[in-house]
Scaffold this motif. Structure first.
Motif, PDB file in Angstrom:
ATOM      1  N   PHE A  56     -12.806  20.150  37.291  1.00 22.47           N
ATOM      2  CA  PHE A  56     -12.897  21.521  36.799  1.00 22.47           C
ATOM      3  C   PHE A  56     -12.452  21.561  35.341  1.00 22.47           C
ATOM      4  O   PHE A  56     -11.434  20.953  35.003  1.00 22.47           O
ATOM      5  N   PRO A  57     -13.166  22.241  34.448  1.00 19.25           N
ATOM      6  CA  PRO A  57     -14.445  22.897  34.697  1.00 19.25           C
ATOM      7  C   PRO A  57     -15.549  21.890  35.038  1.00 19.25           C
ATOM      8  O   PRO A  57     -15.436  20.715  34.700  1.00 19.25           O
ATOM      9  N   ARG A  58     -16.595  22.378  35.666  1.00 18.38           N
ATOM     10  CA  ARG A  58     -17.659  21.483  36.113  1.00 18.38           C
ATOM     11  C   ARG A  58     -18.520  20.981  34.961  1.00 18.38           C
ATOM     12  O   ARG A  58     -18.909  19.809  34.941  1.00 18.38           O
ATOM     13  N   PHE A  59     -18.853  21.859  34.007  1.00 18.92           N
ATOM     14  CA  PHE A  59     -19.911  21.532  33.064  1.00 18.92           C
ATOM     15  C   PHE A  59     -19.434  21.159  31.662  1.00 18.92           C
ATOM     16  O   PHE A  59     -20.126  20.486  30.929  1.00 18.92           O
ATOM     17  N   GLU A  60     -18.266  21.608  31.267  1.00 20.23           N
ATOM     18  CA  GLU A  60     -17.753  21.282  29.945  1.00 20.23           C
ATOM     19  C   GLU A  60     -16.248  21.456  29.966  1.00 20.23           C
ATOM     20  O   GLU A  60     -15.713  22.257  30.724  1.00 20.23           O
ATOM     21  N   PRO A  61     -15.520  20.693  29.151  1.00 18.93           N
ATOM     22  CA  PRO A  61     -14.065  20.803  29.180  1.00 18.93           C
ATOM     23  C   PRO A  61     -13.580  22.107  28.566  1.00 18.93           C
ATOM     24  O   PRO A  61     -14.263  22.718  27.749  1.00 18.93           O
ATOM     25  N   GLN A  62     -12.401  22.546  28.981  1.00 19.85           N
ATOM     26  CA  GLN A  62     -11.722  23.584  28.235  1.00 19.85           C
ATOM     27  C   GLN A  62     -11.255  22.963  26.914  1.00 19.85           C
ATOM     28  O   GLN A  62     -11.106  21.730  26.809  1.00 19.85           O
ATOM     29  N   SER A  63     -11.014  23.790  25.907  1.00 21.54           N
ATOM     30  CA  SER A  63     -10.617  23.221  24.619  1.00 21.54           C
ATOM     31  C   SER A  63      -9.929  24.274  23.771  1.00 21.54           C
ATOM     32  O   SER A  63      -9.973  25.470  24.071  1.00 21.54           O
ATOM     33  N   TYR A  64      -9.295  23.811  22.714  1.00 23.56           N
ATOM     34  CA  TYR A  64      -8.729  24.705  21.704  1.00 23.56           C
ATOM     35  C   TYR A  64      -8.579  23.917  20.416  1.00 23.56           C
ATOM     36  O   TYR A  64      -8.605  22.677  20.397  1.00 23.56           O
ATOM     37  N   ARG A  65      -8.468  24.657  19.306  1.00 26.95           N
ATOM     38  CA  ARG A  65      -8.198  24.018  18.028  1.00 26.95           C
ATOM     39  C   ARG A  65      -6.892  24.592  17.495  1.00 26.95           C
ATOM     40  O   ARG A  65      -6.731  25.806  17.393  1.00 26.95           O
ATOM     41  N   VAL A  66      -5.940  23.720  17.187  1.00 25.75           N
ATOM     42  CA  VAL A  66      -4.614  24.141  16.771  1.00 25.75           C
ATOM     43  C   VAL A  66      -4.699  24.895  15.443  1.00 25.75           C
ATOM     44  O   VAL A  66      -5.305  24.413  14.473  1.00 25.75           O
ATOM     45  N   ASN A  67      -4.109  26.100  15.426  1.00 26.84           N
ATOM     46  CA  ASN A  67      -4.171  26.927  14.218  1.00 26.84           C
ATOM     47  C   ASN A  67      -2.860  27.705  14.092  1.00 26.84           C
ATOM     48  O   ASN A  67      -2.534  28.521  14.963  1.00 26.84           O
ATOM     49  N   ASN A  68      -2.134  27.471  13.021  1.00 22.13           N
ATOM     50  CA  ASN A  68      -0.862  28.164  12.829  1.00 22.13           C
ATOM     51  C   ASN A  68      -1.035  29.650  12.545  1.00 22.13           C
ATOM     52  O   ASN A  68      -0.054  30.402  12.573  1.00 22.13           O
ATOM     53  N   ALA A  69      -2.277  30.079  12.287  1.00 23.65           N
ATOM     54  CA  ALA A  69      -2.548  31.499  12.057  1.00 23.65           C
ATOM     55  C   ALA A  69      -2.803  32.243  13.361  1.00 23.65           C
ATOM     56  O   ALA A  69      -3.002  33.460  13.335  1.00 23.65           O
ATOM     57  N   GLY A  70      -2.806  31.545  14.490  1.00 31.37           N
ATOM     58  CA  GLY A  70      -3.044  32.205  15.773  1.00 31.37           C
ATOM     59  C   GLY A  70      -4.503  32.180  16.166  1.00 31.37           C
ATOM     60  O   GLY A  70      -5.244  31.257  15.798  1.00 31.37           O
ATOM     61  N   CYS A  71      -4.950  33.176  16.924  1.00 30.79           N
ATOM     62  CA  CYS A  71      -6.320  33.209  17.440  1.00 30.79           C
ATOM     63  C   CYS A  71      -7.288  33.575  16.321  1.00 30.79           C
ATOM     64  O   CYS A  71      -7.176  34.655  15.725  1.00 30.79           O
ATOM     65  N   ARG A  72      -8.251  32.698  16.054  1.00 33.02           N
ATOM     66  CA  ARG A  72      -9.229  32.925  14.999  1.00 33.02           C
ATOM     67  C   ARG A  72     -10.637  32.628  15.512  1.00 33.02           C
ATOM     68  O   ARG A  72     -10.830  31.742  16.347  1.00 33.02           O
ATOM     69  N   ILE A  73     -11.592  33.366  14.974  1.00 38.26           N
ATOM     70  CA  ILE A  73     -12.971  33.244  15.443  1.00 38.26           C
ATOM     71  C   ILE A  73     -13.489  31.809  15.366  1.00 38.26           C
ATOM     72  O   ILE A  73     -14.083  31.311  16.334  1.00 38.26           O
ATOM     73  N   PRO A  74     -13.318  31.087  14.242  1.00 40.60           N
ATOM     74  CA  PRO A  74     -13.889  29.737  14.172  1.00 40.60           C
ATOM     75  C   PRO A  74     -13.353  28.786  15.231  1.00 40.60           C
ATOM     76  O   PRO A  74     -14.050  27.842  15.627  1.00 40.60           O
ATOM     77  N   ASP A  75     -12.131  29.014  15.707  1.00 42.27           N
ATOM     78  CA  ASP A  75     -11.582  28.163  16.757  1.00 42.27           C
ATOM     79  C   ASP A  75     -12.150  28.543  18.123  1.00 42.27           C
ATOM     80  O   ASP A  75     -12.405  27.681  18.965  1.00 42.27           O
TER      81      ASP A  75
END
Length: 356
Positions: free
Chosen positions: A83-102
């Motif tokens: 799990f997930p079945r079709f693609e991994p979960q992911s994130y990009r580390v950003n000290n500015a918090g949640c951002r659209i490009p990530d």
């Protein structure tokens, strides 16, 4: 995962619920697999059980690191589920918090290695299903033009746009407004990433308008080169001829007779190559077909009053002799195809030979 949008100082806790439908064949273990960047060599971490909740911790990573991960549960008989079945979960580390490009970012080679049979037209967000907060951007489309909200992070060349669906009535916004999405759920809407049930706060007018990313039409071949177009999903994009001294042509006034595509026309470089170019859609708004009613240039006068009432004037029907210098709009993914959604007539430059 906690936090959803990690900073470089954050370790990341990943939790999953795992259970067996057979009491005689219980879950015997769950393992977290993680890696960084484009590497598909994963590190295995046994997850700690507390009832049916299994937890493991990912180490802190430097700013900008792309982290992708998945879990595998195994029962007593040796059966496994990933799990997930079709693609991994992911994130990009950003000290500015949640951002659209990530939120938008994905490395296609990671997806294809994870699931070799993955549809090449589907590159989903690693934040899907998670809550994000304080996502800032500049409005590139609103209720007053396209009819749908899109925002974009300024100063970023790709992965920078996203569709936003408000949690209640659509707020009164104008192109160029600065907004903060204080809370929303990241969702994959049939392959199109959006911020759903969003709480949107207008901060003020933008200090500078978002300028479109200018792309040659060679970035689009037919409708299927999604690895090339995915970085520009939901961004404000302008298309021109590969040779800027040449004009674009409506190479296919009616791409399809299928209901969901009947309003599409194709703009390309060569009238003799009707299958190459970008699909353009305007003049239709239904529960699952999204385009502007404030654009005059449509492919059939039928759309003046069907699937929404055209608000632009005069009405202009494009044909196989129609030309233009360039056009721009929001690049989207709709009914399995990449399309361009112009917002108003100002997104068309020097249109010639349309029937107005």
């Amino acid at each position: 995962r906690t936090p959803v949008c990690p900073r470089s100082s954050d370790t990341v806790q990943v939790s999953v619920e795992a259970s067996s439908s057979s009491p005689s064949d219980p879950v015997t273990g769950v393992t977290l697999y993680w890696s960084t960047g484009s590497s598909t060599t994963y590190t295995a971490v046994p997850m700690t059980a507390s009832g049916s909740t299994y937890t493991a911790t990912l180490p802190a990573q430097p700013e900008g690191t792309y982290v992708h991960y998945y879990v595998v549960a195994q029962d007593q008989s040796g059966d496994q589920v990933k799990f997930p079945r079709f693609e991994p979960q992911s994130y990009r580390v950003n000290n500015a918090g949640c951002r659209i490009p990530d939120i938008q970012y994905v490395i296609p080679s990671v997806l294809y290695a994870y699931n070799p049979n993955a549809r090449r037209d589907y590159l989903g967000s690693g934040y899907a299903g998670l809550q994000v907060v304080n996502v800032s951007g500049v409005v590139t489309a609103s209720e007053n033009d396209l009819g749908y909200i899109h925002i974009q992070q300024p100063g970023v060349p790709d992965w920078a746009g996203i569709w936003v669906v408000a949690s209640s009535s659509m707020p009164a916004l104008q192109i160029g407004d600065t907004v903060v999405v204080t809370n929303a759920t990241v969702e994959e809407y049939f392959g199109l990433t959006r911020l759903n049930n969003a709480q949107i706060t207008r901060v003020g007018a933008a200090s500078a308008p978002i300028e479109p990313v200018v792309l040659p039409l060679s970035v689009v071949y037919g409708d299927t080169q999604y690895a090339a177009t995915e970085p520009y999903e939901s961004m404000l994009v302008r298309f021109r001829h590969d040779n800027p001294s040449q004009v674009l042509h409506v190479v296919q006034p009616k791409v399809s007779t299928q209901t969901q595509h009947a309003g599409d026309y194709r703009v390309g470089m060569d009238p003799a190559d009707p299958l190459r170019g970008i699909r353009v859609l305007a003049g239709r708004q239904t529960s699952n077909i999204f385009s502007s009613l404030r654009v005059s240039y449509i492919n059939d006068s039928l759309w003046a009053t069907v699937d929404g009432v055209i608000l632009a004037s005069p009405l202009c029907v494009v044909g196989d002799t129609t030309q233009m210098d360039s056009l721009q709009g929001i690049l989207t993914y709709q009914w399995n195809f990449v399309k361009l959604l112009p917002r108003t007539n100002q997104d068309f430059y020097r249109v010639l030979h349309a029937s107005c």
